[in-house]
Scaffold this motif. Structure first.
Motif, PDB file in Angstrom:
ATOM      1  N   SER A  44      -2.487  -1.352  -3.174  1.00 33.71           N
ATOM      2  CA  SER A  44      -3.636  -0.532  -2.784  1.00 33.71           C
ATOM      3  C   SER A  44      -3.102   0.867  -2.501  1.00 33.71           C
ATOM      4  O   SER A  44      -1.889   1.071  -2.356  1.00 33.71           O
ATOM      5  N   ARG A  45      -4.023   1.860  -2.423  1.00 40.84           N
ATOM      6  CA  ARG A  45      -3.520   3.228  -2.356  1.00 40.84           C
ATOM      7  C   ARG A  45      -4.557   4.196  -1.835  1.00 40.84           C
ATOM      8  O   ARG A  45      -5.755   4.001  -2.015  1.00 40.84           O
ATOM      9  N   SER A  46      -4.080   5.244  -1.221  1.00 42.03           N
ATOM     10  CA  SER A  46      -4.881   6.422  -0.909  1.00 42.03           C
ATOM     11  C   SER A  46      -4.146   7.628  -1.469  1.00 42.03           C
ATOM     12  O   SER A  46      -2.920   7.670  -1.458  1.00 42.03           O
ATOM     13  N   ALA A  47      -4.904   8.617  -1.941  1.00 35.88           N
ATOM     14  CA  ALA A  47      -4.333   9.862  -2.452  1.00 35.88           C
ATOM     15  C   ALA A  47      -5.172  10.994  -1.882  1.00 35.88           C
ATOM     16  O   ALA A  47      -6.334  11.139  -2.235  1.00 35.88           O
ATOM     17  N   VAL A  48      -4.574  11.757  -0.964  1.00 35.16           N
ATOM     18  CA  VAL A  48      -5.341  12.770  -0.247  1.00 35.16           C
ATOM     19  C   VAL A  48      -4.690  14.141  -0.345  1.00 35.16           C
ATOM     20  O   VAL A  48      -3.493  14.265  -0.567  1.00 35.16           O
TER      21      VAL A  48
ATOM     22  N   LYS B 299       0.840  -1.203   0.000  1.00 34.35           N
ATOM     23  CA  LYS B 299       0.000   0.000   0.000  1.00 34.35           C
ATOM     24  C   LYS B 299       0.868   1.244   0.000  1.00 34.35           C
ATOM     25  O   LYS B 299       1.905   1.294   0.665  1.00 34.35           O
TER      26      LYS B 299
ATOM     27  N   THR C  91       0.316   5.495   0.627  1.00 42.42           N
ATOM     28  CA  THR C  91      -0.559   6.592   1.020  1.00 42.42           C
ATOM     29  C   THR C  91       0.139   7.881   0.618  1.00 42.42           C
ATOM     30  O   THR C  91       1.230   8.178   1.117  1.00 42.42           O
TER      31      THR C  91
ATOM     32  N   GLN D 180      -5.612  14.845  -7.040  1.00 42.02           N
ATOM     33  CA  GLN D 180      -4.637  14.142  -6.202  1.00 42.02           C
ATOM     34  C   GLN D 180      -4.304  12.753  -6.754  1.00 42.02           C
ATOM     35  O   GLN D 180      -3.131  12.364  -6.783  1.00 42.02           O
ATOM     36  N   PRO D 181      -5.312  11.966  -7.207  1.00 41.83           N
ATOM     37  CA  PRO D 181      -4.974  10.643  -7.747  1.00 41.83           C
ATOM     38  C   PRO D 181      -4.010  10.701  -8.939  1.00 41.83           C
ATOM     39  O   PRO D 181      -3.106   9.874  -9.048  1.00 41.83           O
TER      40      PRO D 181
END
Length: 152
Positions: free
Chosen positions: A128-132, A92, A94, A106-107
């Motif tokens: 997996s990923r988050s983009a904030v 992952k 972040t 952001q993505p």
């Protein structure tokens, strides 16, 4: 092909793993997992500064995210005692993007890191990923990314 050879074919030389800037460690290993602290956008010329939606475009932001990914791999290499081929997969990422309140790409910025991981590692780079969004990041950098990695 080894990971280092693949990186070389991409024209990428990993820097020495950056030292932490405060009271934390650059990575923690628990079992076969390595948790890498956030890596800020910098390169051989220094910090990559900027605010997306104000004075930096998506392409430049994605390039900054790619540099974060390179720094993440440098930390993984250090965690693996210098043997990057112990890396099994990226689990992952972040990503935090220094951006204005109305910036919503952001993505696309964090794709700079994600695309690099897949380019360098193939299927082992899929994660997996988050983009904030962040109103500000340390030292005014454009991007900061932390990562979770499985090793053997």
């Amino acid at each position: 092909m080894s990971i280092e050879a693949k990186l070389e074919s991409l024209g990428v030389t990993l820097p020495d793993a950056p030292a932490p800037a405060a009271n934390y460690v650059p990575f923690v290993q628990v079992g076969d997992m390595v948790y890498v602290s956030g890596q800020i956008s910098n390169d051989e010329n220094g910090l990559i500064l900027g605010k997306l939606g104000e004075n930096m475009d998506v392409e430049a932001g994605a390039a900054a995210a790619r540099r974060c990914a390179i720094n993440l791999l440098a930390q993984v290499k250090a965690a693996c005692g210098g043997d990057l081929d112990r890396l099994v997969r990226v689990v992952k990422l972040t990503g935090f993007v220094n951006s204005t309140a109305d910036f919503t790409a952001q993505p696309q910025v964090i794709n700079g890191a994600s695309d690099f991981m897949v380019e360098a590692l193939g299927d082992a780079g899929r994660h997996s990923r988050s983009a904030v969004s962040a109103a500000a990041l340390p030292l005014g950098v454009a991007v900061e990314i932390e990562g979770f990695f499985q090793i053997k």
